[in-house]
Design an enzyme around this catalytic site. Structure first.
Site, PDB file in Angstrom:
ATOM      1  N   ASN A  86      -2.440   8.811 -10.147  1.00 38.78           N
ATOM      2  CA  ASN A  86      -1.632   9.198 -11.116  1.00 38.78           C
ATOM      3  C   ASN A  86      -0.289   8.423 -11.350  1.00 38.78           C
ATOM      4  OD1 ASN A  86      -0.139  11.207 -12.784  1.00 38.78           O
ATOM      5  ND2 ASN A  86      -1.059  12.762 -11.325  1.00 38.78           N
ATOM      6  N   HIS A 116       8.077  -7.322   7.402  1.00 39.83           N
ATOM      7  CA  HIS A 116       8.508  -8.493   8.110  1.00 39.83           C
ATOM      8  C   HIS A 116       8.643  -8.345   9.492  1.00 39.83           C
ATOM      9  CE1 HIS A 116       9.684  -9.679   4.024  1.00 39.83           C
ATOM     10  NE2 HIS A 116      10.043  -8.482   3.757  1.00 39.83           N
TER      11      HIS A 116
END
Length: 193
Positions: A86, A116
């Site tokens: 969608n 990270h």
């Protein structure tokens, strides 16, 4: 030493100042240049064609994707047959995103393979892990799936969930963080393509 793309997909820590990071930036810049045409497309066939250019593989005609669709990289996305995605989904795919056949993805879903390190000395590095969404799973509106997660076959992820751990097949999960709500809700021996 492996190339930067193999290291990213292999879960290695890659500093942003790595000499090979220029190769990543080349792909990112190419994707950024192709994205406006993708998001200006006026038919699902055109969206399929434009996204195929970004990911480097032809999408099956049975797959439907609504724009806008966002990706920062695109080359590590694999999408199966009879998939529905969608509008307003965002795929950060440097760690690899695989979506198997017959998966349904609601609006505003975030698939995030990039992270990270926690150590501040290494924080300006990439640490990527793949996402795998197995056959016939349904990902509800506004879900965020984090790096390294596998969503099992036939599983359902309720709207708004944040998924940080693998989801077993034939379960419903929801919440933040996502937890199992129902087990073995859907097991049919006659289930075929």
């Amino acid at each position: 030493m492996k190339g930067i793309f193999e290291r990213l997909k292999g879960g290695k820590t890659v500093p942003l100042d790595d000499p090979e990071f220029l190769k990543v930036n080349e792909v990112v810049n190419r994707t950024l240049s192709l994205s406006p045409a993708l998001n200006a497309a006026t038919s699902t066939a055109e969206i399929r064609q434009r996204l195929s250019e970004i990911i480097g593989t032809s999408l099956d005609e049975s797959t439907t994707i609504f724009a806008p669709f966002y990706t920062n990289f695109g080359r590590f996305i694999k999408i199966g047959k009879q998939v529905f995605i969608n509008h307003a989904c965002s795929f950060l795919d440097m760690g690899g995103i695989t979506i198997e056949d017959q998966v349904m993805i609601g609006p505003k879903v975030n698939l995030i393979t990039e992270n990270h390190p926690l150590d501040p000395a290494d924080r300006r590095s990439m640490l990527c892990k793949p996402i795998l969404i197995k056959r016939n799973a349904w990902i509800g509106a506004g879900v965020t799936i984090l790096p390294g997660v596998t969503i099992g076959e036939n599983a359902v992820v309720a709207a708004g969930a944040v998924v940080s751990k693998d989801v077993p097949a034939n379960t419903v999960v929801g919440g933040i963080p996502a937890k199992v709500i129902k087990n073995n809700f859907f097991i049919r021996n006659d289930y075929i393509n």
